[in-house]
Enzyme design. Structure first.
Site, short mmCIF file in Angstrom:
data_model
loop_
_atom_site.label_atom_id
_atom_site.label_comp_id
_atom_site.label_asym_id
_atom_site.label_seq_id
_atom_site.Cartn_x
_atom_site.Cartn_y
_atom_site.Cartn_z
N GLU A 117 2.28 -1.70 3.43
CA GLU A 117 1.25 -2.67 3.82
C GLU A 117 0.98 -2.59 5.31
OE1 GLU A 117 -0.96 -3.85 1.59
OE2 GLU A 117 0.70 -4.82 0.56
N HIS A 118 -0.32 -2.58 5.65
CA HIS A 118 -0.76 -2.45 7.04
C HIS A 118 -0.27 -1.14 7.66
CE1 HIS A 118 -2.81 -6.30 7.49
NE2 HIS A 118 -1.92 -6.74 6.63
N GLY A 136 -11.03 -12.32 -3.63
CA GLY A 136 -10.23 -13.08 -2.68
C GLY A 136 -8.74 -13.09 -2.99
N SER A 160 -11.35 -6.27 -4.95
CA SER A 160 -12.60 -6.35 -5.71
C SER A 160 -13.70 -5.60 -4.98
CB SER A 160 -13.00 -7.82 -5.90
OG SER A 160 -13.05 -8.48 -4.66
N SER A 161 -13.67 -5.59 -3.65
CA SER A 161 -14.73 -4.90 -2.92
C SER A 161 -14.61 -3.39 -3.05
CB SER A 161 -14.76 -5.32 -1.45
OG SER A 161 -13.48 -5.27 -0.90
N GLU A 188 -17.48 -0.32 3.89
CA GLU A 188 -16.72 -1.54 4.18
C GLU A 188 -16.63 -1.79 5.70
OE1 GLU A 188 -14.46 -2.97 1.45
OE2 GLU A 188 -13.99 -4.63 2.77
N ASP A 231 -7.48 1.13 -0.33
CA ASP A 231 -8.00 0.48 -1.54
C ASP A 231 -8.92 1.40 -2.33
OD1 ASP A 231 -6.69 -1.58 -0.28
OD2 ASP A 231 -8.51 -2.56 0.42
C1 GLA Z 1 -6.48 -4.62 3.08
C2 GLA Z 1 -7.25 -3.39 3.56
C3 GLA Z 1 -6.43 -2.13 3.37
C4 GLA Z 1 -5.04 -2.29 3.98
C5 GLA Z 1 -4.39 -3.59 3.52
C6 GLA Z 1 -3.08 -3.85 4.19
O1 GLA Z 1 -6.30 -4.55 1.70
O2 GLA Z 1 -8.44 -3.26 2.84
O3 GLA Z 1 -7.10 -1.04 3.95
O4 GLA Z 1 -5.07 -2.21 5.37
O5 GLA Z 1 -5.23 -4.70 3.73
O6 GLA Z 1 -2.13 -2.93 3.78
#
Ligand code: GLA
Length: 386
Positions: free
Chosen positions: A31-32, A126, A131-132, A164, A176
């Site tokens: 994540e991140h 959300g 979803s996007s 995006e 994503d």
């Molecule tokens: C959102 C962003 C992803 C990623 C995550 C965190 O989902 O769309 O690109 O950075 O946050 O891991």
């Protein structure tokens, strides 16, 4: 369940459409890390966007959806100007942004036909389940088909990200869209966000008797504003101070040096990213050697790092994770960008209902809103419907 979308399209536009579906995703771990050139391990889920699309010969893009009464029309010839002036807004910025981004990646927008586009989705909005990206991936694949662009799935992921970032205005990474386009049943996508090389990794949850329970807190997040961009900026500042292009270049053995150079907050942001990259690698290795029942502690460590070092969790996510761990989950963590959205728990299949009851009870006890809990299955990525 039979989708009403083809009939809806036929009635509305008078001809049969091309159909493309693209799923949302759950990030198992990593994540991140995507916008830091790092590693991620998401999987596509069995919730999808369905796009019905047909070519028009008048150069017009017309987008409609089952979640809004609005029908937006824009000539292809005006797309670039609309994007540049920030006129692409609301949900239509996703499909129209994708059409624009296909142009950035080489489609000749002056030569392709217009399109009627109808969008339907059952990916919760959300909840941090992308979803996007599901909309972007489905529209990108459908337009690529009728415009005969021959773009690879990897390129379509970059197209979706570009839409995006530049049309919607959310400074997100590539994870994503990659999950939505590259996912396979029963598998996760192990993606190196620096080289963009990916590998499909078998998860084997079913065979191990495990389910993934999504615990949607109902706290909505908004990535185009606020915290997400701030975290990204902190990571960039950390990388610059450490003299590297991205935090991907920093190993765990360099954290001491980072601690001496950086202020406390930046250091903790960096420490999250660096340790999270290692947790992704460890998860992939453990899945292969010991199977999914062995990865729980890595999921838990990821959550603690996101909560304490990266500070993107909220009390509702922490409560969902704690409740899951006290009620039979073998691992649990927030998933997605944070500041709300959902947490996931890896839980024995026969313990799912008990956990759902426990989460409902815990949220009620704390006076939080009613959460939505449901299981998801690692599923196939975007595809054209027969
Ligand atoms: C959102 C962003 C992803 C990623 C995550 C965190 O989902 O769309 O690109 O950075 O946050 O891991």
């Amino acid at each position: 369940m039979v989708s009403p979308i083809p009939d809806f399209f036929q009635q509305r536009y008078g001809y049969a459409p091309l159909l493309v579906r693209a799923p949302g995703r759950v990030n198992l771990i990593g994540e991140h890390t995507d916008y830091n050139g790092g590693f991620v391990l998401p999987f596509a889920i069995d919730r999808r966007t369905l796009v019905a699309l047909g070519a028009r010969d008048d150069g017009m893009l017309r987008v409609a959806s089952t979640f809004s009464d609005e029908v937006i029309e824009l000539p292809l010839a005006e797309l670039a100007a609309a994007q540049a002036s920030g006129a692409l807004r609301g949900w239509a910025a996703y499909p129209l942004g994708v059409a624009w981004a296909l142009g950035v990646f080489g489609a000749d927008l002056a030569a392709v036909p217009g399109a009627d586009i109808l969008i339907d989705s059952n990916v919760p909005v959300g909840a941090g389940l992308s979803s996007s990206a599901a909309i972007e991936s489905a529209v990108a694949m459908a337009l690529t088909d009728i415009w005969q662009l021959g773009f690879s799935r990897e390129t379509l992921a970059r197209v979706g990200q570009r839409a995006e970032n530049d049309a919607v205005g959310a400074p997100t990474g590539i994870m994503d869209q990659s999950a939505s386009l590259l996912g396979q049943a029963d598998s996760a996508v192990f993606l190196d966000c620096r080289s963009l090389e990916s590998q499909v990794v078998q998860l084997g949850f079913d065979a191990a008797g495990l389910a993934v329970l999504v615990m949607d807190t109902g706290v909505t997040h908004e990535h185009s504003t606020g915290g997400y961009g701030e975290r990204r900026a902190s990571c960039e500042a950390g990388a610059a101070a450490l003299g590297v292009e991205s935090l991907r270049e920093i190993g765990i053995d360099e954290l001491d040096r980072a601690g001496r150079i950086l202020d406390d907050v930046t250091y903790r942001r960096v420490r999250h990213v660096v340790t999270e990259n290692q947790r992704v690698l460890d998860t992939v290795a453990l899945l292969e050697t010991d199977g999914p029942t062995a990865i729980g502690a890595l999921l838990d460590a990821s959550h603690r790092s996101l909560r304490d070092d990266f500070e993107v969790s909220v009390p509702e996510l922490d409560l969902a994770v704690e409740t899951a761990l006290e009620n039979g989950a073998i691992g649990a963590r927030m998933t997605g960008g944070g500041f709300g959205g959902a947490a996931i728990a890896l839980v024995p299949i026969d313990g799912v209902s008990r956990l759902q009851v426990a989460v409902d009870g815990a949220f009620a006890e704390h006076g939080f809103g009613v959460p939505e809990t449901f299981t998801v299955r690692p599923s196939e990525g975007a595809k054209r419907e027969p």
